[in-house]
Design an enzyme around this catalytic site. Structure first.
Site, PDB file in Angstrom:
ATOM      1  N   ARG A  39      -6.876 -11.096  -2.097  1.00  0.00           N
ATOM      2  CA  ARG A  39      -5.867 -11.944  -1.480  1.00  0.00           C
ATOM      3  C   ARG A  39      -6.376 -13.374  -1.498  1.00  0.00           C
ATOM      4  O   ARG A  39      -7.323 -13.722  -0.798  1.00  0.00           O
ATOM      5  CB  ARG A  39      -5.630 -11.464  -0.042  1.00  0.00           C
ATOM      6  N   SER A 108       4.233  -4.586   2.139  1.00  0.00           N
ATOM      7  CA  SER A 108       4.051  -4.757   3.586  1.00  0.00           C
ATOM      8  C   SER A 108       5.376  -4.487   4.288  1.00  0.00           C
ATOM      9  O   SER A 108       6.417  -4.992   3.871  1.00  0.00           O
ATOM     10  CB  SER A 108       3.623  -6.194   3.906  1.00  0.00           C
ATOM     11  N   LYS A 137      -4.384 -13.400   9.546  1.00  0.00           N
ATOM     12  CA  LYS A 137      -2.983 -13.646   9.177  1.00  0.00           C
ATOM     13  C   LYS A 137      -2.198 -13.858  10.467  1.00  0.00           C
ATOM     14  O   LYS A 137      -1.618 -12.946  11.013  1.00  0.00           O
ATOM     15  CB  LYS A 137      -2.458 -12.426   8.405  1.00  0.00           C
TER      16      LYS A 137
END
Length: 206
Positions: A39, A108, A137
């Site tokens: 990521r 997600s 996040k």
């Protein structure tokens, strides 16, 4: 999709020291990490591409699937094992068309509706959270353990829990029916990623 082992799913965070970053991933795999997702939300495309190639060398060596977060182009360019998309990324059905049937596709989902739609549109697994508060996040919607169990029960594809999972709280996700734990800091920020991975996996399997 091949029966992918999702039990310990490592999501990387930003890499300033590449050697340390790669070493952490390798040590994590030695400790039991079964999937690696890269990521890199802010990296330039060429930097992401070059980093992903280096990670792929490690994951290939240990026969662990490599998933690219969000960037279908990078995933295809390095022939990664799959892609993971969020609700604001490329739509799941379009991503599936782009990567083909043989690649792994994760989505997600924080609600039953999102999870069901992802399954219908071709997802192989769901990442659901945030199950605990997370600094990685901070815009992630939070869900309860009850929400998580209900998402698991509502679909026929596996669900991994993500968001703020640590050695201290991982046991709280017992009995939710999840297929695995998805962690970032618990391994990436660990002084001993191999040991942390082993312990997380033991908690999940116990």
């Amino acid at each position: 999709m091949n029966n992918i082992d999702l039990s310990l799913y490592l999501v990387t965070d930003k890499s300033d020291d590449v050697d340390n970053f790669l070493n952490t991933i390798e040590e994590g795999i030695k400790g039991g990490v079964s999937v690696v997702q890269i990521r890199e939300k802010t990296a330039e495309t060429v930097d992401f591409y070059n980093l992903a190639l280096k990670v792929k060398e490690i994951t290939t060596k240990y026969n662990v699937p490599l998933i690219i977060n969000d960037r279908v182009d990078v995933a295809l360019a390095i022939d990664a094992d799959g892609v993971h998309v969020g609700q604001s990324d490329m739509p799941c059905d379009v991503t599936r068309k782009l990567i083909g049937e043989d690649k792994i596709l994760g989505v997600s989902a924080a609600t039953i509706d999102e999870a069901k739609k992802a399954e219908k549109d071709g997802a192989d697994y769901i990442g659901s959270g945030a199950v605990f508060p997370t600094a990685t996040k901070d815009d992630a919607p939070s869900i309860t353990k009850k929400d998580l169990s209900e998402i698991v029960e509502s679909i026929n594809i596996p669900v991994v829990a993500i968001g703020g999972i640590t050695l201290e709280n991982a046991h709280e996700l017992k009995d939710t029916g999840i297929a695995g734990l998805s962690v970032v800091s618990a391994i990436m920020s660990s002084n001993n990623p191999k040991k942390s991975s082993k312990e997380l996996l033991n908690i999940f399997n116990s």
